[in-house]
Design a protein around this motif. Structure first.
Motif, PDB file in Angstrom:
ATOM      1  N   MET A 275       0.833  -1.205   0.000  1.00 20.89           N
ATOM      2  CA  MET A 275       0.000   0.000   0.000  1.00 20.89           C
ATOM      3  C   MET A 275       0.860   1.245   0.000  1.00 20.89           C
ATOM      4  SD  MET A 275      -3.362  -0.599   2.259  1.00 20.89           S
ATOM      5  CE  MET A 275      -2.580  -0.453   3.859  1.00 20.89           C
ATOM      6  N   PRO A 276       0.611   2.151  -0.944  1.00 23.29           N
ATOM      7  CA  PRO A 276       1.390   3.389  -0.926  1.00 23.29           C
ATOM      8  C   PRO A 276       1.082   4.222   0.314  1.00 23.29           C
ATOM      9  CG  PRO A 276      -0.336   3.486  -2.606  1.00 23.29           C
ATOM     10  CD  PRO A 276      -0.334   2.094  -2.064  1.00 23.29           C
ATOM     11  N   ASN A 277       2.019   5.051   0.656  1.00 23.57           N
ATOM     12  CA  ASN A 277       1.871   5.929   1.807  1.00 23.57           C
ATOM     13  C   ASN A 277       1.235   7.231   1.344  1.00 23.57           C
ATOM     14  OD1 ASN A 277       2.197   7.651   3.906  1.00 23.57           O
ATOM     15  ND2 ASN A 277       4.329   7.114   4.302  1.00 23.57           N
ATOM     16  N   LEU A 278       0.001   7.458   1.724  1.00 21.87           N
ATOM     17  CA  LEU A 278      -0.733   8.627   1.234  1.00 21.87           C
ATOM     18  C   LEU A 278      -0.716   9.785   2.227  1.00 21.87           C
ATOM     19  CD1 LEU A 278      -3.868   6.805  -0.255  1.00 21.87           C
ATOM     20  CD2 LEU A 278      -1.733   7.401  -1.408  1.00 21.87           C
ATOM     21  N   ALA A 279       0.027   9.619   3.322  1.00 22.19           N
ATOM     22  CA  ALA A 279       0.003  10.643   4.381  1.00 22.19           C
ATOM     23  C   ALA A 279       0.331  12.034   3.843  1.00 22.19           C
ATOM     24  CB  ALA A 279       0.963  10.256   5.502  1.00 22.19           C
ATOM     25  N   ALA A 280       1.168  12.082   2.810  1.00 18.63           N
ATOM     26  CA  ALA A 280       1.608  13.385   2.310  1.00 18.63           C
ATOM     27  C   ALA A 280       0.621  14.029   1.331  1.00 18.63           C
ATOM     28  CB  ALA A 280       2.969  13.231   1.633  1.00 18.63           C
ATOM     29  N   LEU A 281      -0.470  13.349   1.023  1.00 15.97           N
ATOM     30  CA  LEU A 281      -1.424  13.930   0.062  1.00 15.97           C
ATOM     31  C   LEU A 281      -2.081  15.196   0.624  1.00 15.97           C
ATOM     32  CD1 LEU A 281      -3.556  11.089  -1.617  1.00 15.97           C
ATOM     33  CD2 LEU A 281      -1.981  12.672  -2.728  1.00 15.97           C
TER      34      LEU A 281
ATOM     35  N   LEU B 197      -4.913  16.650   1.288  1.00 20.76           N
ATOM     36  CA  LEU B 197      -6.345  16.311   1.295  1.00 20.76           C
ATOM     37  C   LEU B 197      -7.250  17.537   1.255  1.00 20.76           C
ATOM     38  CD1 LEU B 197      -6.619  13.217   3.683  1.00 20.76           C
ATOM     39  CD2 LEU B 197      -6.438  13.280   1.192  1.00 20.76           C
ATOM     40  N   ASP B 198      -6.843  18.600   1.926  1.00 20.83           N
ATOM     41  CA  ASP B 198      -7.711  19.788   1.934  1.00 20.83           C
ATOM     42  C   ASP B 198      -7.871  20.362   0.524  1.00 20.83           C
ATOM     43  OD1 ASP B 198      -8.240  19.522   4.579  1.00 20.83           O
ATOM     44  OD2 ASP B 198      -6.706  20.957   5.236  1.00 20.83           O
TER      45      ASP B 198
ATOM     46  N   LEU C 254      -7.432  18.757  -2.247  1.00 20.38           N
ATOM     47  CA  LEU C 254      -8.172  17.782  -3.065  1.00 20.38           C
ATOM     48  C   LEU C 254      -9.662  17.848  -2.768  1.00 20.38           C
ATOM     49  CD1 LEU C 254      -5.871  14.636  -2.969  1.00 20.38           C
ATOM     50  CD2 LEU C 254      -6.448  16.048  -4.961  1.00 20.38           C
TER      51      LEU C 254
ATOM     52  N   LYS D  77       0.687   4.926  -7.510  1.00 18.64           N
ATOM     53  CA  LYS D  77       1.833   5.194  -6.639  1.00 18.64           C
ATOM     54  C   LYS D  77       2.273   6.647  -6.696  1.00 18.64           C
ATOM     55  CE  LYS D  77       1.810   0.643  -6.515  1.00 18.64           C
ATOM     56  NZ  LYS D  77       1.063  -0.296  -7.357  1.00 18.64           N
TER      57      LYS D  77
ATOM     58  N   ALA E 154      -2.969   8.512  -6.225  1.00 21.76           N
ATOM     59  CA  ALA E 154      -3.864   7.859  -5.264  1.00 21.76           C
ATOM     60  C   ALA E 154      -4.363   6.524  -5.810  1.00 21.76           C
ATOM     61  CB  ALA E 154      -5.046   8.765  -4.945  1.00 21.76           C
ATOM     62  N   SER E 155      -4.010   5.452  -5.124  1.00 22.96           N
ATOM     63  CA  SER E 155      -4.357   4.105  -5.566  1.00 22.96           C
ATOM     64  C   SER E 155      -5.861   3.849  -5.536  1.00 22.96           C
ATOM     65  CB  SER E 155      -3.646   3.077  -4.694  1.00 22.96           C
ATOM     66  OG  SER E 155      -3.781   3.417  -3.324  1.00 22.96           O
TER      67      SER E 155
ATOM     68  N   TYR F  83       4.801   1.576   3.552  1.00 26.62           N
ATOM     69  CA  TYR F  83       3.692   2.061   4.374  1.00 26.62           C
ATOM     70  C   TYR F  83       4.043   2.411   5.829  1.00 26.62           C
ATOM     71  CZ  TYR F  83      -1.175   2.725   5.640  1.00 26.62           C
ATOM     72  OH  TYR F  83      -2.348   3.264   6.055  1.00 26.62           O
TER      73      TYR F  83
END
Lengths: 415, 415
Positions: A25-31, A33-34, A36, A227, A230-231, A363
């Motif tokens: 699972m990719p690490n999405l913590a850095a996305l 989100l606000d 997006l 990757k 967003a997966s 992850y």
């Protein structure tokens, strides 16, 4: 059933006390989100009538143009008309297999190879012949040998399936000087090439490797936003020669009618309005920190007799354990010790891999990675202890299968 | 190639001056985009780390529970563990075909049948034998005949593919008193049933028909949110017997790894936080108005010798034109006259349907529908005029193919 093995692992790994080095699972913590959240709200409010409606089977035209821009980073000069958007690149791989393979056909793949590819090949009853790798990726001599051996039996494989960059699960990269050689060998034997490249932009040295497709427009190239963005949106693609395109679009239409417009338009807006190159850099830096933590911990904790690959990008380290240890048999004891990994046999179609395992550093946090490797080392020590006490490893583990349908495939880190 | 015919039609139909009665795009005008915009923004902001991540191949558990609630409206009592979420129900249909059919296997389907189903059957090289319908849907006697004829040749079809409610393209509904009979006939011959039900909740009389699955838990049921919520999200499902479930999940994993979490969670929130039953009612009222406009226009404008079905729900009217007119040959002239339809041959695997065409009333406004039918009537009049002037219709249209692989299939409105 390899895919369900992996599924069972995911399920165990979801317990919070277990450090999972198993999943990819990719690490999405850095996305962001606000940002997006604002983007997607605007998409629905302004373009909802299109985004929530059926679209074309080939994918949203604007996104196909942007995909060509992304591929340009790896030297590919492509026409958006030759891009087919799919529900993750898995779907592209599955449909390419559907188009090319009849039951009994042979496909070449690195040994080890991506478990999802092996699943699709199995679904269409294609036979996999593995080709060995070393620390510079696919071994051209092994490829030549495999093709010669098959040709002697009158067999032409349907294609070579290869992951040139930051290989899953092997963690190695095909050396640049080998790339034209691999293409030439395949051309000589009339074998197509399917290049799967989900990790190509996630290199730690800042270097981007030229895609095989950039050297040969006949290559079928598979790409993904799983990757680099967003997966969970499941947006991937295939770049295919014009002669394949219509068949692929028709197969895609039969498979899902069309990929979700909503997801494609969100990716398109993201590429258009956000600094996606910086975002990839942010992701890559996080993965590099994790890779560093894993390599340091392996060095510190693992017992003698272990060896592993040193990935320069991507998500995975491929570990070979001392002789006599069976990584599949060991897995339940590892999970009891609160660490999970993916055992090696799942990455081979021919029963190899019992001395290998895949460790993912994508992850967990660096601290958890360190702790996970420490626990794994303890499990290995205990395993070796039992072996030393009770003698031959054969008492502990079942005899590895003697049958191998493909060329022998040494683990990539032993060559 | 039927699917690409339909694709070409969509492309022509996109010109604004053409009234398209060809496509099956749902009318999304009534969707509450502002509320959805807020919902999706909140989803990304609060649950983005899950929504944008890989999920399980079987689908989000909360959504699978809600899907069981939706199916309860049609009398189905289901376990969420037996639901597999797919990228539109097309994917479920495609994978069910993959699981059950080898090349040359026989599948039964109504004549005419859904073009996307015929596409999937063709992709796996299954042979389609059509079974006739009348205004009460699939004809049990024709089904019995078809099975008897096949049994005499030692052939057991893999399954009966049926759209019991508001059939695409025929516009008819399987009478309730026929439902158990159809199931009994299939059971007697050991033939499974695949029930495709995208329109079941879109009935104009306020009546909901009991699903075949509600009468027989062995039925494979396919459902979709494409017509009751938003097609562009591509969220559908299959409800399957436990014995089929694991194979379907494995096939789904091979096909796309997992359906998009993002889309599933948005549908789940929509079902949870919005009055989806009222929304379906709103959709249905709009479709009923359009159906009324179409039926009135057909009555007013069409020349003698035409007949058509009277749908009590769903999207489609199936029209039979006077003898001698070939609907496929006529299509370019219709498009020149600024009206498009789907010609009948695309809905048969065996060359039938040249005297039929499908009219969709789902997307255009009632005014446009009236105008479209008026234009179609003009084209038909001109066609008949030429026939009267130059004699035999054979001069105008190619001889229809004499070969029929399945039982003869009268158009549903002639029985």
């Amino acid at each position: 059933m390899t895919a369900s093995e992996i599924r069972a692992l995911f399920s165990v790994a979801s317990r919070p006390e277990v450090v999972s080095l198993a999943g990819g699972m990719p690490n999405l913590a850095a996305l962001p989100l606000d940002a997006l959240s604002v983007e997607v709200a605007d998409l629905v409010a302004r373009e909802g009538q299109v985004a929530l409606q059926y679209g074309s089977a080939q994918g949203v035209p604007a996104l196909r143009e942007q995909i060509c821009e992304v591929m340009r980073l790896e030297g590919i000069n492509a026409d958006p008309n030759d891009v087919v958007v799919t529900v993750g690149s898995q779907m592209a791989l599955d449909l390419v297999t559907r188009i090319f393979c009849d039951p009994g056909d042979v496909v070449l793949a690195e040994g080890p190879s991506y478990v999802g590819a092996l699943g699709s090949f199995a679904a269409y009853q294609a036979r996999v012949v593995h080709v060995a790798m070393d620390e510079h990726g696919l071994d051209p001599d092994a490829l030549r040998d495999a093709l010669r051996t098959l040709a002697a039996k009158g067999i032409t494989p349907k294609f070579l399936y290869t992951i040139p960059n930051f290989h899953n699960p092997a963690g190695v990269t095909l050396a640049v000087e080998r790339r034209t050689e691999v293409l030439e060998i395949c051309a000589r034997y009339g074998v197509g090439v399917v290049e799967d490249n989900p990790y190509g932009l996630l290199g730690f040295s800042g270097r981007t490797y030229p895609a095989l497709r950039s050297m040969d427009p006949g290559v079928i190239y598979l790409g993904s936003f799983s990757k680099t963005f967003a997966s969970g949106l499941r947006v991937g693609w295939a770049l295919v020669p014009p002669a394949v395109r219509d068949r692929l679009v028709l197969a895609a239409e039969s498979a899902t009618l069309c990929p979700p417009s909503f997801n494609q338009m969100l990716v398109s807006r993201y590429l258009d309005g956000h600094d996606w190159r910086s975002q990839i850099k942010t992701f890559t830096e996080a993965y590099r920190d994790r890779r560093d933590a894993m390599l340091a911990a392996l060095e510190t904790y693992l017992p003698d007799g272990c060896s592993w690959t040193t990935p320069d990008g991507g998500f995975y380290v491929w570990l070979t354990v001392p002789e006599g240890v069976d990584t599949k048999a060991m897995l339940p004891r590892a999970v009891t010790a609160r660490v999970a990994y993916a055992s090696g046999t799942g990455f081979y179609a021919d029963g190899l891999g019992s001395r290998q395992l895949r460790l993912s550093y994508c992850y967990p946090t660096p601290e958890r990675i360190t702790e996970g490797v420490r626990r794994l080392a303890g499990v290995l020590e205990a395993e070796l202890d039992v072996m030393r006490t009770f003698g031959s490893p054969a008492r502990l583990t079942p005899t590895p299968p003697a049958v191998s349908r493909g060329p022998q495939s040494p683990s990539p880190d032993t060559a």
